[in-house]
Motif scaffolding. Sequence first.
Motif, PDB file in Angstrom:
ATOM      1  N   VAL A   1      15.374  -1.321   1.855  1.00 65.99           N
ATOM      2  CA  VAL A   1      14.503  -1.352   3.006  1.00 65.99           C
ATOM      3  C   VAL A   1      13.534  -2.502   2.920  1.00 65.99           C
ATOM      4  N   GLY A   2      12.788  -2.687   3.994  1.00 63.42           N
ATOM      5  CA  GLY A   2      11.741  -3.703   4.032  1.00 63.42           C
ATOM      6  C   GLY A   2      10.385  -3.042   3.956  1.00 63.42           C
ATOM      7  N   PRO A   3       9.340  -3.723   4.383  1.00 65.18           N
ATOM      8  CA  PRO A   3       7.991  -3.198   4.302  1.00 65.18           C
ATOM      9  C   PRO A   3       7.790  -1.973   5.205  1.00 65.18           C
ATOM     10  N   ALA A   4       6.673  -1.309   4.964  1.00 59.57           N
ATOM     11  CA  ALA A   4       6.246  -0.165   5.766  1.00 59.57           C
ATOM     12  C   ALA A   4       7.301   0.905   5.839  1.00 59.57           C
TER      13      ALA A   4
ATOM     14  N   GLU B   1       7.214 -16.926  -3.329  1.00 59.43           N
ATOM     15  CA  GLU B   1       7.081 -16.050  -2.165  1.00 59.43           C
ATOM     16  C   GLU B   1       6.062 -14.942  -2.420  1.00 59.43           C
ATOM     17  N   SER B   2       5.310 -14.600  -1.393  1.00 60.05           N
ATOM     18  CA  SER B   2       4.426 -13.423  -1.409  1.00 60.05           C
ATOM     19  C   SER B   2       5.026 -12.398  -0.451  1.00 60.05           C
ATOM     20  N   LYS B   3       5.331 -11.242  -0.978  1.00 58.81           N
ATOM     21  CA  LYS B   3       6.016 -10.233  -0.178  1.00 58.81           C
ATOM     22  C   LYS B   3       5.222  -8.943  -0.170  1.00 58.81           C
ATOM     23  N   THR B   4       5.216  -8.280   0.997  1.00 54.29           N
ATOM     24  CA  THR B   4       4.542  -6.992   1.146  1.00 54.29           C
ATOM     25  C   THR B   4       5.576  -5.883   1.188  1.00 54.29           C
ATOM     26  N   GLN B   5       5.421  -4.906   0.313  1.00 50.09           N
ATOM     27  CA  GLN B   5       6.310  -3.746   0.273  1.00 50.09           C
ATOM     28  C   GLN B   5       5.444  -2.483   0.305  1.00 50.09           C
ATOM     29  N   ASP B   6       5.368  -1.858   1.467  1.00 47.65           N
ATOM     30  CA  ASP B   6       4.615  -0.619   1.623  1.00 47.65           C
ATOM     31  C   ASP B   6       5.556   0.577   1.500  1.00 47.65           C
ATOM     32  N   ILE B   7       4.974   1.733   1.250  1.00 48.63           N
ATOM     33  CA  ILE B   7       5.779   2.948   1.174  1.00 48.63           C
ATOM     34  C   ILE B   7       4.905   4.135   1.558  1.00 48.63           C
ATOM     35  N   THR B   8       5.535   5.200   2.034  1.00 51.40           N
ATOM     36  CA  THR B   8       4.807   6.403   2.426  1.00 51.40           C
ATOM     37  C   THR B   8       5.429   7.635   1.783  1.00 51.40           C
ATOM     38  N   TYR B   9       4.585   8.458   1.209  1.00 51.08           N
ATOM     39  CA  TYR B   9       5.003   9.765   0.703  1.00 51.08           C
ATOM     40  C   TYR B   9       4.685  10.817   1.760  1.00 51.08           C
ATOM     41  N   LYS B  10       5.650  11.668   2.039  1.00 48.30           N
ATOM     42  CA  LYS B  10       5.447  12.768   2.963  1.00 48.30           C
ATOM     43  C   LYS B  10       4.817  13.953   2.236  1.00 48.30           C
TER      44      LYS B  10
ATOM     45  N   LYS C   1       0.842  -1.194   0.000  1.00 42.61           N
ATOM     46  CA  LYS C   1       0.000   0.000   0.000  1.00 42.61           C
ATOM     47  C   LYS C   1       0.878   1.245   0.000  1.00 42.61           C
ATOM     48  N   VAL C   2       0.403   2.248  -0.701  1.00 46.54           N
ATOM     49  CA  VAL C   2       1.086   3.530  -0.760  1.00 46.54           C
ATOM     50  C   VAL C   2       0.321   4.504   0.128  1.00 46.54           C
ATOM     51  N   SER C   3       0.988   5.007   1.153  1.00 45.87           N
ATOM     52  CA  SER C   3       0.347   5.918   2.104  1.00 45.87           C
ATOM     53  C   SER C   3       0.811   7.354   1.871  1.00 45.87           C
ATOM     54  N   TYR C   4       0.053   8.280   2.439  1.00 43.80           N
ATOM     55  CA  TYR C   4       0.370   9.708   2.348  1.00 43.80           C
ATOM     56  C   TYR C   4       0.320  10.279   3.750  1.00 43.80           C
ATOM     57  N   ASP C   5       1.438  10.851   4.182  1.00 45.77           N
ATOM     58  CA  ASP C   5       1.561  11.357   5.544  1.00 45.77           C
ATOM     59  C   ASP C   5       1.597  12.884   5.540  1.00 45.77           C
ATOM     60  N   GLY C   6       0.565  13.496   6.105  1.00 46.39           N
ATOM     61  CA  GLY C   6       0.539  14.952   6.197  1.00 46.39           C
ATOM     62  C   GLY C   6      -0.761  15.535   5.683  1.00 46.39           C
ATOM     63  N   ALA C   7      -0.823  16.865   5.731  1.00 44.60           N
ATOM     64  CA  ALA C   7      -2.031  17.564   5.281  1.00 44.60           C
ATOM     65  C   ALA C   7      -2.204  17.421   3.774  1.00 44.60           C
TER      66      ALA C   7
ATOM     67  N   TYR D   1       5.664  -6.502 -15.362  1.00 42.34           N
ATOM     68  CA  TYR D   1       5.710  -6.417 -13.899  1.00 42.34           C
ATOM     69  C   TYR D   1       5.541  -4.971 -13.429  1.00 42.34           C
ATOM     70  N   PHE D   2       4.296  -4.524 -13.474  1.00 36.53           N
ATOM     71  CA  PHE D   2       3.959  -3.167 -13.058  1.00 36.53           C
ATOM     72  C   PHE D   2       2.515  -3.128 -12.581  1.00 36.53           C
ATOM     73  N   ALA D   3       2.178  -2.059 -11.863  1.00 32.55           N
ATOM     74  CA  ALA D   3       0.821  -1.878 -11.345  1.00 32.55           C
ATOM     75  C   ALA D   3       0.627  -0.396 -11.043  1.00 32.55           C
ATOM     76  N   VAL D   4      -0.626  -0.013 -10.779  1.00 34.06           N
ATOM     77  CA  VAL D   4      -0.957   1.361 -10.380  1.00 34.06           C
ATOM     78  C   VAL D   4      -1.758   1.281  -9.089  1.00 34.06           C
ATOM     79  N   SER D   5      -1.377   2.079  -8.108  1.00 33.08           N
ATOM     80  CA  SER D   5      -2.080   2.030  -6.825  1.00 33.08           C
ATOM     81  C   SER D   5      -3.533   2.485  -6.987  1.00 33.08           C
ATOM     82  N   ALA D   6      -4.439   1.767  -6.318  1.00 32.55           N
ATOM     83  CA  ALA D   6      -5.870   2.060  -6.373  1.00 32.55           C
ATOM     84  C   ALA D   6      -6.226   3.172  -5.382  1.00 32.55           C
ATOM     85  N   LYS D   7      -7.515   3.460  -5.256  1.00 33.58           N
ATOM     86  CA  LYS D   7      -7.962   4.522  -4.358  1.00 33.58           C
ATOM     87  C   LYS D   7      -7.588   4.246  -2.913  1.00 33.58           C
ATOM     88  N   ASP D   8      -7.499   2.963  -2.549  1.00 29.61           N
ATOM     89  CA  ASP D   8      -7.103   2.615  -1.184  1.00 29.61           C
ATOM     90  C   ASP D   8      -5.594   2.446  -1.043  1.00 29.61           C
ATOM     91  N   GLY D   9      -4.842   2.877  -2.065  1.00 23.09           N
ATOM     92  CA  GLY D   9      -3.389   2.808  -2.034  1.00 23.09           C
ATOM     93  C   GLY D   9      -2.799   1.457  -2.351  1.00 23.09           C
TER      94      GLY D   9
END
Length: 264
Positions: free
Chosen positions: A257-260, A236-245, A43-49, A194-202
């Motif tokens: 790095v690893g997940p989250a 293997e099934s691997k989770t790789q999350d990331i956050t944009y500030k 999941k791609v998260s967004y941190d901040g206003a 091997y590509f994808a686009v993040s959905a509305k829920d990231g």
Amino acid sequence: MLTLAAVLVAVGCKGGGNHNKAGAQEEKPQYSSKGDEGTITGKVSYDGAVPELKKIDMNQDPNCAGAAGDKTADDLLVADGKLANVFVYLKGGPTDKFTFPTPSDPVVLDQQGCRYHPRVFGIQTNQTFKVTNSDKTTHNIHPSPTKNQEWNQMQAQGAPAIEKKFAKPETLIPVKCNQHPWMKANIGVLAHPYFAVSAKDGSYTIKDVPPGTYTLVFWHETKGEQTQQVTIAAKESKTQDITYKAGATAAATSQQVGPALVLP
């Protein structure tokens, strides 16, 4: 003289053989599945206003102004702290060692409500790119690549679909409509699937990934690019999350790095 001629012929044949061998070495074999591919999700998260979405003024074209649908900017879509329209793809590893078959189905970009749908998407090299116009007005489709051939074509209401192909990998190609300057899209062209686009829920998912070590690239048109190193073992099934500030710039960052992951 006959002896010299024989030597020259032998040398010439030997040189030709080396040239052919070198050419063969440059050709990559086509990937053949071993049934041990893995999956990358995250999941791609967004941190901040989150900036308030601006209203788009479509009054220059009454057909656009009167069309149904949302009329707010969609270049930064955040819902519940998750960021949509991030193009996620793999680079390096087995993607550099093999060729991959070109899908027979086209990738479709539609113009509806005087907006491009989808805003961000991927396509493989030489796969058919199909542009349709569902609006009651004329549009102008203008991709601006740097590695592929640029083109600029009008498409009236009810006109046949435009079909093109991109011969070279390129991430990412901006698309605009010269008739309606608010219309924007971005195309990621890759030599592999091997590509994808993040959905509305990231969320995003990249399936059928051959085992190996890759660079996982996250690209957003206003928030820039971030990368992670990821190794996929067999099945293997691997989770790789990331956050944009919220205050991040478009400068690229790279970390192993690893997940989250949270990057500045």
